[in-house]
Design a protein around this motif. Structure first.
Motif, PDB file in Angstrom:
ATOM      1  N   LYS A 127      57.924  32.640  31.447  1.00 39.43           N
ATOM      2  CA  LYS A 127      57.204  31.596  32.179  1.00 39.43           C
ATOM      3  C   LYS A 127      56.285  32.193  33.234  1.00 39.43           C
ATOM      4  CE  LYS A 127      60.730  28.100  31.577  1.00 39.43           C
ATOM      5  NZ  LYS A 127      60.184  26.798  31.304  1.00 39.43           N
ATOM      6  N   GLU A 128      56.018  33.483  33.116  1.00 36.28           N
ATOM      7  CA  GLU A 128      55.262  34.185  34.138  1.00 36.28           C
ATOM      8  C   GLU A 128      54.000  33.431  34.536  1.00 36.28           C
ATOM      9  OE1 GLU A 128      53.550  37.956  33.078  1.00 36.28           O
ATOM     10  OE2 GLU A 128      54.332  38.881  34.911  1.00 36.28           O
ATOM     11  N   ASN A 129      53.328  32.858  33.552  1.00 28.54           N
ATOM     12  CA  ASN A 129      52.067  32.190  33.845  1.00 28.54           C
ATOM     13  C   ASN A 129      52.216  31.017  34.803  1.00 28.54           C
ATOM     14  OD1 ASN A 129      50.721  33.927  32.276  1.00 28.54           O
ATOM     15  ND2 ASN A 129      50.672  32.612  30.462  1.00 28.54           N
ATOM     16  N   ASP A 130      53.424  30.462  34.833  1.00 30.33           N
ATOM     17  CA  ASP A 130      53.622  29.280  35.669  1.00 30.33           C
ATOM     18  C   ASP A 130      53.754  29.594  37.153  1.00 30.33           C
ATOM     19  OD1 ASP A 130      53.619  28.050  33.276  1.00 30.33           O
ATOM     20  OD2 ASP A 130      55.759  27.565  33.237  1.00 30.33           O
ATOM     21  N   TYR A 131      54.063  30.822  37.461  1.00 35.45           N
ATOM     22  CA  TYR A 131      54.239  31.112  38.884  1.00 35.45           C
ATOM     23  C   TYR A 131      53.449  32.337  39.334  1.00 35.45           C
ATOM     24  CZ  TYR A 131      57.726  34.378  37.071  1.00 35.45           C
ATOM     25  OH  TYR A 131      58.345  35.372  36.378  1.00 35.45           O
ATOM     26  N   THR A 132      52.548  32.799  38.473  1.00 32.79           N
ATOM     27  CA  THR A 132      51.705  33.904  38.899  1.00 32.79           C
ATOM     28  C   THR A 132      50.253  33.521  38.663  1.00 32.79           C
ATOM     29  OG1 THR A 132      51.757  34.911  36.716  1.00 32.79           O
ATOM     30  CG2 THR A 132      53.405  35.679  38.295  1.00 32.79           C
ATOM     31  N   TYR A 133      49.392  34.190  39.356  1.00 33.56           N
ATOM     32  CA  TYR A 133      47.978  34.043  39.059  1.00 33.56           C
ATOM     33  C   TYR A 133      47.426  35.451  38.952  1.00 33.56           C
ATOM     34  CZ  TYR A 133      47.767  34.801  44.109  1.00 33.56           C
ATOM     35  OH  TYR A 133      47.929  35.321  45.368  1.00 33.56           O
ATOM     36  N   THR A 134      46.260  35.594  38.344  1.00 31.91           N
ATOM     37  CA  THR A 134      45.770  36.954  38.180  1.00 31.91           C
ATOM     38  C   THR A 134      44.816  37.299  39.302  1.00 31.91           C
ATOM     39  OG1 THR A 134      43.991  36.191  36.789  1.00 31.91           O
ATOM     40  CG2 THR A 134      45.959  36.957  35.678  1.00 31.91           C
ATOM     41  N   GLN A 135      44.873  38.560  39.636  1.00 29.48           N
ATOM     42  CA  GLN A 135      43.955  39.067  40.638  1.00 29.48           C
ATOM     43  C   GLN A 135      43.371  40.322  40.015  1.00 29.48           C
ATOM     44  OE1 GLN A 135      45.804  39.649  44.458  1.00 29.48           O
ATOM     45  NE2 GLN A 135      44.252  41.141  45.056  1.00 29.48           N
ATOM     46  N   ILE A 136      42.072  40.529  40.244  1.00 30.03           N
ATOM     47  CA  ILE A 136      41.450  41.708  39.633  1.00 30.03           C
ATOM     48  C   ILE A 136      41.448  42.848  40.627  1.00 30.03           C
ATOM     49  CG2 ILE A 136      39.290  42.611  38.707  1.00 30.03           C
ATOM     50  CD1 ILE A 136      39.065  40.180  37.134  1.00 30.03           C
ATOM     51  N   LEU A 137      41.973  43.984  40.182  1.00 30.54           N
ATOM     52  CA  LEU A 137      41.951  45.164  41.041  1.00 30.54           C
ATOM     53  C   LEU A 137      41.035  46.195  40.387  1.00 30.54           C
ATOM     54  CD1 LEU A 137      45.688  45.672  42.106  1.00 30.54           C
ATOM     55  CD2 LEU A 137      43.879  44.396  43.270  1.00 30.54           C
ATOM     56  N   ARG A 138      40.298  46.912  41.243  1.00 26.33           N
ATOM     57  CA  ARG A 138      39.438  47.984  40.726  1.00 26.33           C
ATOM     58  C   ARG A 138      40.256  49.268  40.719  1.00 26.33           C
ATOM     59  NH1 ARG A 138      34.062  47.417  40.787  1.00 26.33           N
ATOM     60  NH2 ARG A 138      33.655  49.466  41.698  1.00 26.33           N
ATOM     61  N   VAL A 139      40.378  49.817  39.536  1.00 21.92           N
ATOM     62  CA  VAL A 139      41.209  51.017  39.394  1.00 21.92           C
ATOM     63  C   VAL A 139      40.308  52.194  39.044  1.00 21.92           C
ATOM     64  CG1 VAL A 139      43.157  52.063  38.184  1.00 21.92           C
ATOM     65  CG2 VAL A 139      43.116  49.581  38.587  1.00 21.92           C
ATOM     66  N   PHE A 140      40.305  53.194  39.904  1.00 20.47           N
ATOM     67  CA  PHE A 140      39.509  54.398  39.667  1.00 20.47           C
ATOM     68  C   PHE A 140      40.404  55.462  39.056  1.00 20.47           C
ATOM     69  CE2 PHE A 140      38.014  58.606  40.592  1.00 20.47           C
ATOM     70  CZ  PHE A 140      36.634  58.537  40.494  1.00 20.47           C
ATOM     71  N   ILE A 141      39.970  56.003  37.914  1.00 16.45           N
ATOM     72  CA  ILE A 141      40.715  57.087  37.275  1.00 16.45           C
ATOM     73  C   ILE A 141      39.803  58.308  37.218  1.00 16.45           C
ATOM     74  CG2 ILE A 141      41.933  57.829  35.189  1.00 16.45           C
ATOM     75  CD1 ILE A 141      43.229  55.396  36.441  1.00 16.45           C
ATOM     76  N   GLY A 142      40.297  59.446  37.707  1.00 15.18           N
ATOM     77  CA  GLY A 142      39.493  60.655  37.661  1.00 15.18           C
ATOM     78  C   GLY A 142      40.286  61.809  37.071  1.00 15.18           C
ATOM     79  N   THR A 143      39.577  62.681  36.356  1.00 16.62           N
ATOM     80  CA  THR A 143      40.261  63.868  35.821  1.00 16.62           C
ATOM     81  C   THR A 143      39.314  65.059  35.897  1.00 16.62           C
ATOM     82  OG1 THR A 143      41.337  64.854  33.898  1.00 16.62           O
ATOM     83  CG2 THR A 143      39.619  63.220  33.437  1.00 16.62           C
ATOM     84  N   TRP A 144      39.900  66.196  36.280  1.00 14.52           N
ATOM     85  CA  TRP A 144      39.069  67.404  36.393  1.00 14.52           C
ATOM     86  C   TRP A 144      39.914  68.632  36.166  1.00 14.52           C
ATOM     87  CZ3 TRP A 144      35.933  69.206  41.335  1.00 14.52           C
ATOM     88  CH2 TRP A 144      34.935  70.110  40.934  1.00 14.52           C
ATOM     89  N   TYR A 204      57.126  30.303  42.274  1.00 14.53           N
ATOM     90  CA  TYR A 204      58.186  31.109  41.700  1.00 14.53           C
ATOM     91  C   TYR A 204      59.531  30.443  41.949  1.00 14.53           C
ATOM     92  CZ  TYR A 204      61.312  35.013  40.762  1.00 14.53           C
ATOM     93  OH  TYR A 204      62.311  35.799  40.270  1.00 14.53           O
ATOM     94  N   ARG A 205      59.720  30.024  43.185  1.00 11.13           N
ATOM     95  CA  ARG A 205      60.999  29.411  43.527  1.00 11.13           C
ATOM     96  C   ARG A 205      61.224  28.133  42.709  1.00 11.13           C
ATOM     97  NH1 ARG A 205      61.391  29.558  49.596  1.00 11.13           N
ATOM     98  NH2 ARG A 205      61.496  31.799  49.299  1.00 11.13           N
ATOM     99  N   ARG A 206      60.137  27.383  42.536  1.00 16.21           N
ATOM    100  CA  ARG A 206      60.280  26.137  41.801  1.00 16.21           C
ATOM    101  C   ARG A 206      60.614  26.403  40.335  1.00 16.21           C
ATOM    102  NH1 ARG A 206      55.178  23.601  41.512  1.00 16.21           N
ATOM    103  NH2 ARG A 206      55.345  24.264  39.356  1.00 16.21           N
ATOM    104  N   VAL A 207      59.896  27.342  39.748  1.00 14.57           N
ATOM    105  CA  VAL A 207      60.152  27.654  38.339  1.00 14.57           C
ATOM    106  C   VAL A 207      61.571  28.196  38.174  1.00 14.57           C
ATOM    107  CG1 VAL A 207      59.498  29.169  36.426  1.00 14.57           C
ATOM    108  CG2 VAL A 207      57.735  28.075  37.805  1.00 14.57           C
ATOM    109  N   HIS A 208      61.952  29.017  39.131  1.00 12.73           N
ATOM    110  CA  HIS A 208      63.279  29.594  39.079  1.00 12.73           C
ATOM    111  C   HIS A 208      64.344  28.497  39.115  1.00 12.73           C
ATOM    112  CE1 HIS A 208      66.580  32.242  40.805  1.00 12.73           C
ATOM    113  NE2 HIS A 208      66.297  32.753  39.640  1.00 12.73           N
ATOM    114  N   GLU A 209      64.125  27.557  39.989  1.00 15.31           N
ATOM    115  CA  GLU A 209      65.057  26.436  40.084  1.00 15.31           C
ATOM    116  C   GLU A 209      65.102  25.649  38.772  1.00 15.31           C
ATOM    117  OE1 GLU A 209      64.535  23.494  43.456  1.00 15.31           O
ATOM    118  OE2 GLU A 209      65.309  25.307  44.448  1.00 15.31           O
TER     119      GLU A 209
END
Ligand SMILES: Nc1nc2c(ncn2[C@@H]2O[C@H](COP(=O)(O)OP(=O)(O)OP(=O)(O)O)[C@@H](O)[C@H]2O)c(=O)[nH]1
Ligand SMILES: [Mg+2]
Lengths: 201, 877
Positions: free
Chosen positions: B207-224, B517-522
């Protein structure tokens, strides 16, 4: 990481004269419903309901017993193992109130010694036919040192509170008695638990 | 319970020819929070494997008809099986298309073996060279369902062999409780608490969708790959070339230090040097906090998040795996860091795979080794790379461009024709052949190969090795909600013979809304409670007050009790003992069946039979017992129902004591119940002079004396029940008709009359004396004459005298003293009720002694003490 939050199972019992509303109280608590038709319980039945108290999930297994006199010797055999007992009387029925003393004696004889008790004066929604005043309920509760509430399964008065109070009393006793197994500490990192114990001794 | 070869045999019997059950095991299928017992079996047919799920009507099954096939899941490419081994249970998640099942098994060697057999069958599939399996043989099972349960839709049993949308989330479909369950006890059961917690977690994750929302994070990946050199210039052009500051930085290095010390002791000053230069070059638009840093020899990975995210990061952990020299050393391998940010798990892997142009298979192998060997061990069970929502894999993967002259490669690069080169890139080829990084994606490469340059320049390697340029340094990813925005190299950094590479992702993370979350959990808790209550066994009985009208001695009566299973689950019921009782019902009651099993929607007729016989009559007669009993009908794992049984017992001379009967001159039915009870209590009789023996005995004996002396097998052949009842009525009610019934019935009535009393003719307390004296006639005689209560002595002597009469006609009736002594020994010296229940072995010796006690009185002359009074009494005297 604590993988599992700890869960507890409490076994509760409802006793009292026939017709005082034991089954109705349980039905209100578990299904949030009420019916006015009276079907006397011929046996013993239970429902489960999970409540959250002090951040803990507690599963209540609530046993509803037959109140009819002829079953008394049998129903007392179900007392053992109960962690909490609710004694119910009907505020419109003097006799059911007088019998509370008899029920208390039954508990002394048949239940675990440390069982938590609670007296409920049910049907407090009915004002016209009231036969037992709230003061008398209070008085007997004080006399025996048992918590007391007036309830109404019909009007949903104090039903949740009654169960929550009783379960909380059990939880608190549990927590106070065996510090090692206290539910409060169950989730604590074992290492931290150690140090705290060491520091207090 | 352990499953053995027999069970496999039973399962095999359930299968068609050509199908072989290779192994089987018991498991609990989790349905909601309900634990249902199942048997799993792995079945093979011409190299194709399937998992069979059986329901058994009993555990363990005894014959193959106990089994019903609930589901058949082909082990094909869609079949997935994950194991979560805990201390208390081994959780096996079976996934096939949209079907998800969770089985719990008890940890044991057998469980391990079973699970590894499943794994082996899955491996078999991957090794298979033939065309993919078709599972034709399973089609016949697609209609199979368990018996007697009505399914509302076609979702039921095995339709998942063909694609079936309706079967999704079957395991926890809370809204359809009509799933098949043969459950163990739920409310009191052994395992509910831990199991329940698992189910709640699982429910919440669904039921994750019912108590979460998405947030976009910028992820930097570097390799050298820094070629063992210290930092020489600022890393800003690599790490902070974008406008917006990243939320997360994962920066990986290879060949941080090529010195022997670093290799042998894993200790290097470079770690701190490079770390500082990374920190110094982070985007100036935000503040960062280091989550973790991990290094194995030359491989280092540093993970940072913006300060504001720090409190949402949980369960950070790192691990390393060396795949270098001897498959162990850290010159090659991988390092990884994982964390959960909000409700999303991320894993970052920095690897340095095997070198050399032709060694692409070693590189593949290194990749697989890292995947299988790297697991975050602080979790239980340990988490592997694949168990994360988002995986970022970076590093010097060392794949080269092959089958092309270095000169041509450089040529193409200079003309910016990267397409042709990318086709010859080993990683692209190996990936398209699914040999490595399956499930991973890589963004389009638009930058020049990042290897190999003359350090300090942008010129291709000018050494005599004259290596062909290659895209050694790569970034791949796996998971949902990951959007790569940039994939580039940074040639301006010239420290190394490699150029650094970076990628920028916009990744969705799931953020928990605490209130929701609390509501869904209940809600989840409430639904589980509801389900659990609904899944408790439920029955209705048609009657809780069974009333028998008039019950008479030896006349059985019965009534039916109908128990209907009105619940969702099969019910096992049984009548149970009340405290202080030795049996679940009184001895005059018979319950059949006293224990049974009812499927939902079905009924069971229970026969309650009341029969007062020689064992129960005396107690009912004297008022010690009543025809009243409360039965406790117990549903296993559920409630108890009280059933009251009542009746009116009609008193009879059968069951009355000798002492009472001698004081009654009229038929028993003619005196009041109160008077009878008084007599039984030994209250002083008034009025009549008592008879020397009960008139009922006299009637019976007199009849036999007159008509039966020559009858064969008297006392040895049984009478007819209907005649016994007629005799009873005649005795109890009185009649002017002659005594009814055959001689055998009358003889049996006599025995019954003697057997129905509370105490036998020889009181219990004299038995041991009698048996001790059994070999000595004089002693026996003395006991009888001096110890027996008066009326019983009379009866004793009277009967012995009669038996002697019978024996005097032995020529005609074929009776002998020994046989009669045995019969009457058991009657005169009847054992107390408890004793007679004991084992027979002991009793034979005792029986012989009883017989020899009586024998004396059958063969010796009794005329001394059998007075004429006894012999010539009659009801009229
Ligand atoms: N007005 C009112 N009526 C109630 C209340 N609680 C129960 N009743 C009614 O009282 C009657 C008896 O209630 P039950 O709950 O069946 O009584 P019980 O204590 O379970 O009785 P036994 O099963 O025979 O022991 C029913 O008709 C209910 O509708 C209440 O709070 N107010
Ligand atoms: Mg009731």
């Amino acid at each position: 990481m604590a993988k599992k939050t700890y869960d507890l199972l409490f076994k509760l019992l409802l006793i009292g004269d026939s017709g005082v509303g034991k089954t109705s109280i349980l039905f209100r608590f578990s299904d949030d419903a009420f019916t006015s038709t009276f079907i006397s319980t011929i046996g013993i039945d239970f429902k489960i309901k999970t409540v959250e108290l002090r951040g803990k999930k507690i599963k209540l297994q609530i046993w509803d017993t037959a109140g009819q006199e002829r079953f008394h010797t049998i129903t007392t055999s179900y007392y053992r193992g109960a962690m909490g007992i609710m004694l119910v009387y009907d505020v419109t029925d003097e006799r059911s109130f007088e019998n509370i003393v008899k029920w208390l004696r039954n508990i002394d004889e048949h239940a675990n010694e440390d069982v938590e008790k609670m007296i409920l004066g049910n049907k407090c929604d009915i004002d016209g036919k009231r036969a037992v005043s709230k003061d008398r309920g209070d008085a007997i509760a004080r006399e025996y040192g048992v918590p007391f509430l007036e309830t109404s399964a019909k009007a949903n008065t104090n039903i949740d509170k009654a169960f929550n109070d009783l379960a909380t009393a059990i939880l608190d006793k549990f927590a106070g008695k065996e510090p090692g197994d206290a539910p409060d500490r169950v989730m604590v990192d074992p290492r931290r638990g150690d140090t705290s114990r060491r520091s207090c001794c | 319970m352990s499953f053995n070869q027999d069970h496999l045999g039973i399962i095999q019997a359930k299968l068609s020819s050509g199908e072989t059950a290779s192994t089987c095991h018991e498991a609990s299928l989790m349905q909601g929070c309900v634990c249902a017992s199942r048997i799993l079996a792995l079945v093979e047919h011409e190299g194709e494997w399937a998992l069979f799920i059986f329901i058994s009507s009993r555990m363990p099954p005894e014959v193959f008809t106990d089994l019903a096939i609930e589901r058949v899941i082909p082990i094909d490419n869609d079949f997935k099986c994950e194991i979560d081994a805990g201390e208390q249970s081994v959780d096996v998640y079976v996934n096939s298309r949209k079907l998800k099942l969770l089985f719990k098994m008890i940890p044991s060697i057998k469980t391990n073996n079973f699970v590894s057999e499943i794994m082996r069958s899955m491996e078999d599939l991957t090794k298979r060279r033939d065309p993919p399996p078709e599972f034709q043989w399973l089609h016949k099972y697609s209609g199979s369902s368990t018996s007697s349960r009505n399914k509302t839709d076609c979702e039921s049993a095995t339709t998942d062999i063909t694609e079936d949308d309706a079967s999704k989330e079957k395991m926890l479909d809370l809204d359809s409780p009509d799933i098949v369950v043969s459950r163990h006890s739920v409310a009191q059961g052994a395992n509910p608490i831990a199991a329940r917690e698992n189910v709640i977690q699982h429910q919440m994750s669904l039921k994750e969708n019912d108590y979460t929302y998405t947030q976009i994070l910028r992820v930097f990946i570097g390799t050298w790959n820094v070629n063992g050199l210290p930092p020489t210039s600022s890393l800003t052009p690599w790490l902070a070339s974008d406008m917006e500051p990243p939320d997360i930085y994962a920066v990986g290095f290879q060949e941080l230090d090529l010195s022997k010390e670093a290799f042998l002791f894993n200790d290097t000053p470079r770690e701190e040097e490079w770390r500082r230069s990374v920190i110094a070059a982070l985007h100036p638009g935000a503040n960062y906090k280091q989550v973790a840093l991990v290094r194995l020899v030359g491989m280092m990975l540093i993970l940072l998040v913006q300060e504001k995210h720090e409190k949402h990061v949980r369960n950070a952990a790192f691990e390393t795996v060396g795949t270098g020299i001897m498959g162990k050393m850290g010159n090659k391998g991988g390092v990884a860091i994982r964390m959960e940010i909000h409700n999303t798990s991320m894993c970052f892997v920095n690897s340095h795979l095997a070198a050399h142009v032709e060694e692409f298979e070693r590189r593949n192998q290194d990749y697989h080794d890292i995947c299988s060997r790297l697991s975050f061990s602080k979790f239980s069970p340990p988490k592997v790379i694949d168990k994360h929502d988002q995986i970022y894999w970076l590093g010097d993967l060392n794949y080269r461009i092959t089958e092309m002259e270095p000169r041509i490669v450089r040529d193409l690069i200079s003309h910016n024709s990267l397409g042709a080169l990318l086709e010859c890139d080993q990683l692209n080829r190996q990936r398209s052949q699914k040999n490595v990084f399956s499930g991973y994606r890589e963004g389009p490469i638009t930058f020049k190969p990042t290897y190999k340059y003359d350090p300090g320049t942008d010129d291709w390697d000018s050494s005599e090795k004259n290596r062909a340029p290659a895209w050694c340094d790569r970034i791949l990813w796996k998971g949902d909600g990951m959007d790569q925005k940039e994939y580039r190299s940074h040639p301006i950094l010239r420290t190394s013979d490699h150029k650094p590479v970076s990628a920028m992702f916009e990744s969705q993370v799931r953020v928990i809304d605490v209130v929701k979350y609390r509501r869904v959990h209940e809600e989840v808790l409430k639904k589980l409670d509801k389900l659990e209550n609904e899944f408790l066994p439920q029955v209705t009985v048609d009657n809780t007050e069974i009333i028998f009208d008039v019950v008479r001695y030896l006349e059985a009566q019965s009534q039916e009790l109908i128990i209907a299973n009105t619940g969702q689950v099969p019910v096992q019921f049984g009548f149970i003992k009340k405290p202080d009782d030795s049996k679940f019902c009184k001895e005059w009651l018979n319950i059949d069946p006293a224990v049974s099993f009812i499927m939902p929607g079905e009924k069971c007729d229970v026969k309650l039979e009341v029969c007062v016989d020689k064992k129960s009559a005396s107690k009912l007669n004297c008022g010690e017992d009543k025809l009243y009993d409360i039965l406790v009908l117990h549903l296993e794992g559920g409630k108890d129902i009280f059933i009251t049984v009542t009746g009116n017992y009609e008193r009879s001379c059968f069951g009355s004591s000798i002492e009472a009967l001698v004081h009654i001159s009229v038929p028993v039915r003619e005196i009041s119940i109160g008077r009878l009870v008084e007599l039984e209590k030994g209250e002083p009789p008034g009025g009549m002079e008592p008879y020397p023996i009960p008139k009922e005995i006299w009637f019976l004996v007199d009849h036999l004396y007159r008509h039966g002396l020559k009858k064969q097998n008297l006392f040895l052949l049984p009478g007819l029940n209907s005649e016994l009842i007629a005799i009873r009525n005649w005795l109890d009610n009185g009649s002017s008709e002659p005594l009814p019934g055959s001689l055998h019935s009358i003889a049996e009535a006599l025995l019954l009359l003697l057997e129905s009393t509370a105490e036998p003719i020889v009181p219990f307390n004299l038995h041991s004396v009698c048996l001790g004296a059994a070999s000595n006639y004089l002693q026996c005689k003395q006991i009888v004459m001096q110890e027996l209560p008066e009326y019983r002595k009379n009866v004793f002597l009277y009967l012995c005298f009669f038996l002697q009469e019978l024996l005097s006609h032995a020529n005609e009736n074929g009776l002998d003293a020994k046989t009669l002594a045995t019969v009457f020994g058991g009657i005169f010296l009847r054992d107390p009720p408890r004793l007679s229940a004991r084992g027979r072995g002991n009793l034979t010796a005792m029986d012989r002694k009883k017989a020899s006690f009586v024998y004396h009185f059958l063969v010796n002359d009794l005329s001394d003490y059998v007075t004429s009074k006894v012999l010539h009494l009659g009801p009229t005297t």
